[in-house]
Design a protein around this motif. Structure first.
Motif, PDB file in Angstrom:
ATOM      1  N   LYS A 288     -41.012  -0.678 -16.552  1.00 47.77           N
ATOM      2  CA  LYS A 288     -42.180  -1.133 -17.326  1.00 47.77           C
ATOM      3  C   LYS A 288     -41.737  -1.437 -18.763  1.00 47.77           C
ATOM      4  O   LYS A 288     -42.149  -2.433 -19.369  1.00 47.77           O
ATOM      5  CB  LYS A 288     -43.254  -0.034 -17.318  1.00 47.77           C
ATOM      6  N   LEU A 289     -40.882  -0.572 -19.290  1.00 46.39           N
ATOM      7  CA  LEU A 289     -40.424  -0.761 -20.671  1.00 46.39           C
ATOM      8  C   LEU A 289     -39.618  -2.052 -20.814  1.00 46.39           C
ATOM      9  O   LEU A 289     -39.531  -2.618 -21.895  1.00 46.39           O
ATOM     10  CB  LEU A 289     -39.574   0.432 -21.121  1.00 46.39           C
ATOM     11  N   PHE A 290     -39.025  -2.505 -19.707  1.00 46.55           N
ATOM     12  CA  PHE A 290     -38.231  -3.731 -19.765  1.00 46.55           C
ATOM     13  C   PHE A 290     -39.052  -4.988 -19.546  1.00 46.55           C
ATOM     14  O   PHE A 290     -38.521  -6.082 -19.529  1.00 46.55           O
ATOM     15  CB  PHE A 290     -37.108  -3.684 -18.720  1.00 46.55           C
ATOM     16  N   GLU A 291     -40.358  -4.826 -19.338  1.00 46.01           N
ATOM     17  CA  GLU A 291     -41.185  -6.026 -19.159  1.00 46.01           C
ATOM     18  C   GLU A 291     -41.286  -6.774 -20.473  1.00 46.01           C
ATOM     19  O   GLU A 291     -41.134  -6.184 -21.555  1.00 46.01           O
ATOM     20  CB  GLU A 291     -42.574  -5.644 -18.631  1.00 46.01           C
ATOM     21  N   LEU A 292     -41.610  -8.039 -20.348  1.00 48.36           N
ATOM     22  CA  LEU A 292     -41.568  -8.933 -21.519  1.00 48.36           C
ATOM     23  C   LEU A 292     -42.233  -8.410 -22.783  1.00 48.36           C
ATOM     24  O   LEU A 292     -41.654  -8.441 -23.857  1.00 48.36           O
ATOM     25  CB  LEU A 292     -42.214 -10.256 -21.129  1.00 48.36           C
ATOM     26  N   GLY A 293     -43.428  -7.858 -22.640  1.00 46.43           N
ATOM     27  CA  GLY A 293     -44.182  -7.442 -23.817  1.00 46.43           C
ATOM     28  C   GLY A 293     -43.522  -6.314 -24.606  1.00 46.43           C
ATOM     29  O   GLY A 293     -43.814  -6.115 -25.778  1.00 46.43           O
ATOM     30  N   LEU A 294     -42.667  -5.534 -23.963  1.00 43.43           N
ATOM     31  CA  LEU A 294     -42.137  -4.342 -24.618  1.00 43.43           C
ATOM     32  C   LEU A 294     -40.665  -4.455 -24.994  1.00 43.43           C
ATOM     33  O   LEU A 294     -40.154  -3.656 -25.773  1.00 43.43           O
ATOM     34  CB  LEU A 294     -42.323  -3.126 -23.704  1.00 43.43           C
ATOM     35  N   ILE A 295     -39.985  -5.464 -24.465  1.00 41.34           N
ATOM     36  CA  ILE A 295     -38.529  -5.515 -24.595  1.00 41.34           C
ATOM     37  C   ILE A 295     -38.054  -5.560 -26.051  1.00 41.34           C
ATOM     38  O   ILE A 295     -37.076  -4.907 -26.405  1.00 41.34           O
ATOM     39  CB  ILE A 295     -37.942  -6.695 -23.761  1.00 41.34           C
TER      40      ILE A 295
END
Ligand SMILES: Nc1ncnc2c1ncn2[C@@H]1O[C@H](COP(=O)(O)OP(=O)(O)OP(=O)(O)O)[C@@H](O)[C@H]1O
Length: 532
Positions: A288-295
């Motif tokens: 989840k942390l690697f999804e676009l919004g958080l990267i």
């Protein structure tokens, strides 16, 4: 995922009386030295190794020298005796090597039997032996008694499979990316070695960071951390808005800091929070942390944790190949640990698919099932906050104690809703995916996917709020005509965890699943002005 990725890695106490039985059921030489030992003995025992080649050459030279001096009588007797004793030494040495080799082989065999027993799969060199029991933390790793006492207080008798393997890996100083089913105790698997390595509280600034994708999960992890650290005065802090506003973060006394990526990045940027001494960094729910919004935020945090001897680890119940590939190329000598099969649902959840036809059909099916049998606590997931609010409006008139949580609520409101559900004040909690990951409501009996999940990973995490820590649970997924093309993907997850799936669904074509969030008709049956 691409942008900026290059730098990366440089209980619910629900109605305690009623559920007393279930609650009861639920309560239910250092590695580095070993590593060096195994490695060197393996090299010595291995005839192809450089070391073995050198000793063979030495032996030949010795033999040649003894043959040469034998011709001189004056040295004859003494040299013969020397040669005889050297021959014995070589035999002894060989004997010792062969014993060491046998010992190593026995150890590797025992490790692999243990891994097979607990369905642990590892890749990486020289992976630490899995734990046979929590007691080994003290006998092998010198763990202080407070931690084992806390395990006992919490009713943890045996380590779960992820704990058996991830704890020794992290204690041996190796980086690790781990994938284990929902509710299988990953939090303890990364918090315990952290506490053991940090040993005692210090005034040297932030020493460990745990990143979680949501505030609720960060708050829960802080609580779990504190429970495990009881008896040792560590400074464990949740990075809240209040803390950012009030404290001089450059002087923050904190051993373990838990935060969401956004909040931590803003503390680094605006309040000069210094993370250069961080020794341990955990990315929980890493995919989840690697999804676009958080990267971007993760990237900033990883950059700020500039200590070259940092140990990083990634944990999740789902680990897509893309995240794994990125981790594999950039982490340092990381060990990969998979419990069971990658990206599968917990097999303690009984999963069902229900065809509801239309939106109206879903509401009818829900009401009917509540009339027949209401077995709270129940979690209901919807695809958007608007729809969550609509279903809440419908159910609050049905004499059911219902709550709703979504991103429009304030931090305090969200906290209260979660607390009410944990305390059994509300029986049914309507939610968006904001609480789909990591939240540990121990007693959840049933998860209802009112709206079809938008990915297989979302499905696995949502239904994983039930059937945790060895308990059983139920998951019901409603589907309409709009969802039919994506049924096969869910069916695969279901059949991989041993649930029955109709053969016609298994015969369907598998689709590449981009986010499936169709526009759905309103849930409301009550006219807008009903309350006027
Ligand atoms: N060894 C153990 N024995 C019994 N219960 C345990 C043990 N370790 C952890 N638990 C309990 O299991 C529950 C689930 O643990 P945790 O929340 O860490 O799961 P998780 O694997 O992180 O799940 P998710 O993937 O959903 O985040 C918690 O209530 C925790 O207290």
């Amino acid at each position: 995922m691409e942008e900026g990725a290059s730098f990366l890695f440089a209980g619910t106490s629900f109605n305690k009386k009623k559920y007393a039985n279930e609650i009861d059921r639920f309560k239910g030489k250092k590695e580095t030295e070993n590593k060096v030992d195994y490695l060197s003995s393996f090299e010595r025992a291995n005839p192809d190794s450089e070391e073995a080649a050198v000793s063979t050459k030495k032996r030949k030279r010795k033999q040649a020298a003894s043959e040469a001096v034998e011709r001189f009588n004056v040295f004859k007797s003494s040299k013969k005796a020397l040669v005889a004793s050297e021959g014995n030494e070589t035999d002894e040495e060989q004997d010792r090597l062969s014993k060491e080799k046998k010992k190593l082989n026995r150890k590797l065999e025992a490790d692999s039997i243990l891994r097979k027993k607990y369905n642990i799969h590892v890749s990486g060199n020289n992976v630490a032996t899995p734990l046979k029991s929590f007691a080994e933390l003290s006998s092998v790793y010198g763990c202080e008694s407070y931690l084992l006492q806390n395990f006992a207080k919490l009713g943890f008798k045996e380590p779960t499979p992820i704990q058996r393997q991830a704890i020794p890996i992290l204690l041996s100083g190796r980086e690790c990316f781990a994938c284990a089913p929902t509710g299988s105790g990953k939090t303890l698997a990364f918090v315990s070695p952290m506490l053991m390595k940090l040993k005692h509280a210090s005034t040297e600034g932030v020493r460990a960071v745990i990143l979680c994708p949501t505030r609720e999960l960060a708050a829960q992890t802080t609580r779990e951390c504190k429970k495990l650290a009881e008896g040792n005065k560590f400074y464990i802090k949740l990075l809240t808005k209040k803390l950012i506003r009030s404290a001089d973060l450059s002087k923050l006394r904190c051993d373990i800091l838990i935060s969401t990526p956004l909040r931590l990045r803003s503390a680094i940027k605006k309040k000069k929070l210094d993370l250069s001494r961080v020794e341990y960094l955990v990315l929980d729910e890493s995919d989840k942390l690697f999804e676009l919004g958080l990267i971007k935020q993760i990237d900033a945090v990883v950059k700020a944790c500039s200590n070259p001897s940092i140990t990083r680890s990634l944990f999740s119940a789902t680990l897509p190949d893309s995240v794994e590939e990125l981790a594999r190329t950039i982490m340092h000598d990381a060990v990969r640990v998979i419990i069971g099969r990658k990206n599968t649902a917990s097999n303690s959840v009984n999963q069902k698919l229900v065809f509801a036809g239309t939106e109206e059909g879903k509401l009818l099916a829900l009401r009917q099932s509540f009339q027949e049998k209401l077995n709270p606590p129940i979690l209901i997931f919807l695809q958007s906050k608007e729809r969550a609010k609509e279903l809440y409006e419908e159910l609050k008139f049905d004499d059911i104690r219902v709550g709703v949580i979504h991103s429009d609520l304030s931090e305090i409101q969200r906290e209260n809703v979660v607390n009410d559900f944990r305390a059994g004040k509300t029986w049914v909690l309507i939610a968006t995916d904001v609480i789909a990951r990591g939240m540990d409501f121990k007693g959840v009996n049933c998860v209802i996917n009112y709206d079809f999940p938008d990915s297989a990973a979302a499905y696995i995490h949502r239904i994983g709020r039930s059937g945790r820590a060895g308990r059983t649970g139920e998951a019901i997924t409603f589907y309409t005509e709009d969802d039919v093309p994506f049924l096969r993907n869910i069916a695969n997850v279901m059949s991989a965890s041993g649930c029955e799936v109709p053969s016609w669904i298994m015969a369907m074509r598998k689709l590449r699943w981009k986010k499936h969030r169709p526009k759905r008709e309103s849930i409301l049956t009550i006219p807008d002005n009903a309350e006027d």
